[in-house]
Design an enzyme around this catalytic site. Structure first.
Site, PDB file in Angstrom:
ATOM      1  N   GLN A   1       4.484   7.954  -2.017  1.00  0.00           N
ATOM      2  CA  GLN A   1       4.749   6.949  -3.053  1.00  0.00           C
ATOM      3  C   GLN A   1       3.477   6.143  -3.206  1.00  0.00           C
ATOM      4  O   GLN A   1       2.997   5.536  -2.240  1.00  0.00           O
ATOM      5  CB  GLN A   1       5.916   6.056  -2.638  1.00  0.00           C
TER       6      GLN A   1
ATOM      7  N   PHE B   1       0.603   3.387  -4.349  1.00  0.00           N
ATOM      8  CA  PHE B   1       0.273   2.015  -4.727  1.00  0.00           C
ATOM      9  C   PHE B   1      -1.201   2.043  -5.108  1.00  0.00           C
ATOM     10  O   PHE B   1      -2.090   1.990  -4.248  1.00  0.00           O
ATOM     11  CB  PHE B   1       0.526   1.050  -3.558  1.00  0.00           C
TER      12      PHE B   1
ATOM     13  N   SER C   1       0.838  -1.189   0.000  1.00  0.00           N
ATOM     14  CA  SER C   1       0.000   0.000   0.000  1.00  0.00           C
ATOM     15  C   SER C   1       0.874   1.241   0.000  1.00  0.00           C
ATOM     16  O   SER C   1       2.075   1.163   0.221  1.00  0.00           O
ATOM     17  CB  SER C   1      -0.932   0.007   1.215  1.00  0.00           C
ATOM     18  N   CYS C   2       0.242   2.392  -0.277  1.00  0.00           N
ATOM     19  CA  CYS C   2       0.982   3.639  -0.439  1.00  0.00           C
ATOM     20  C   CYS C   2       1.895   3.933   0.750  1.00  0.00           C
ATOM     21  O   CYS C   2       1.611   3.570   1.889  1.00  0.00           O
ATOM     22  CB  CYS C   2       0.001   4.799  -0.595  1.00  0.00           C
ATOM     23  N   GLY C   3       2.988   4.629   0.451  1.00  0.00           N
ATOM     24  CA  GLY C   3       3.901   5.062   1.503  1.00  0.00           C
ATOM     25  C   GLY C   3       3.840   6.570   1.651  1.00  0.00           C
ATOM     26  O   GLY C   3       3.832   7.309   0.661  1.00  0.00           O
TER      27      GLY C   3
END
Length: 272
Positions: free
Chosen positions: A244, A246, A30-32
């Site tokens: 970042q 996802f 998942s997104c960072g």
């Protein structure tokens, strides 16, 4: 069918299982999001560099498909570097007002010249209608030698910054921010109504007198390399917010890279 009251053996097993299907070791899909700030509010290039370092270390949080050079997008939100922009616009013979009295719009524009000019004229028209000043445009330097996926290059917009001066009908920065919000919304609506063939390539990454967003359909370690501005020592900030992506339910696109203008991460808001 009885309710969930622990009376049957299945219910008891579910209650007893504290881990469920979640495995911490698999937590990489998942997104960072990362954030760094000076507790004293001191602006420095080190904060910008550290923000980009955080982004580099979020590489494992982003999605990459069969093409290793195409990710889901990454970006960084920073405070407006007043001295840097003053120096850059002075090269064009433009004097910027004091910090807080001008706004900076980070704009994705169509590659096709006619559509691009139509978008720019629409933005300028709304700025004047709202009683603010058009100071000028700046082409954002781009590192075109950076290795990129052909699909990313195909979708790559022209990226320009527009500088907007605070009008005489606005007296405080908060009111100016509200004016910039109206300018962004109205100009975006007007451009949509033009029905331009390449109109969907237009997008405001940010428009503010306080912050600016550098982002794109980039890998986490490409943001600093793609935008040479971020490497300049005079580009300073007291905070850096990075993301970042996802993607879960939308295909990767330049505008869908994050941070957005006001939030770092949208979760599933786009579904709602």
């Amino acid at each position: 069918m009885s309710g969930f009251n622990g009376d049957n053996k299945l219910d008891q097993r579910l209650i007893a299982s504290s881990k469920g299907l979640y495995q911490k070791s698999l937590e990489h899909d998942s997104c960072g999001v990362g954030f760094i700030a000076s507790v004293r509010g001191e602006k420095s290039h080190k904060i910008v560099k550290n923000g980009l370092d955080i982004l580099d270390n979020l590489e494992h949080r982003g999605a990459v498909g069969a093409d290793p050079l195409m990710g889901d997008g990454a970006g960084i939100l920073l405070q407006i570097p007043d001295a840097f922009f003053k120096e850059e616009l002075l090269k064009k013979g433009i004097l910027l007002p004091p910090a807080g009295e001008y706004g900076v719009g980070m704009v994705f524009l169509p590659k096709e010249e006619g559509s691009r000019l139509a978008c720019e004229k629409a933005i300028e028209r709304v700025i004047l209608e709202e009683g603010q000043r058009v100071i000028g445009w700046r082409n954002v330097p781009i590192n075109y030698s950076l290795p990129m996926s052909p699909r990313v290059q195909e979708k790559r917009p022209i990226i320009r910054q527009i500088f907007i001066g605070r009008g005489s009908n606005v007296f405080v920065q908060d009111a100016f921010e509200r004016k910039l919000f109206v300018i962004r919304k109205v100009s975006s609506s007007d451009i949509g109504k033009l029905g331009l063939k390449h109109g969907k390539e237009f997008y405001f990454s940010s428009l503010s007198s306080r912050t600016v967003v550098y982002k794109g359909l980039l890998l986490s370690d490409q943001v600093g390399a793609y935008y040479p501005d971020l490497m300049k020592k005079s580009f300073v900030s007291a905070l850096a917010l990075v993301h970042q992506r996802f993607s879960t339910n939308t295909f990767p696109e330049w505008p869908l890279a994050q941070p957005f203008r006001k939030i770092a991460h949208n979760g599933e808001i786009n579904t709602v």
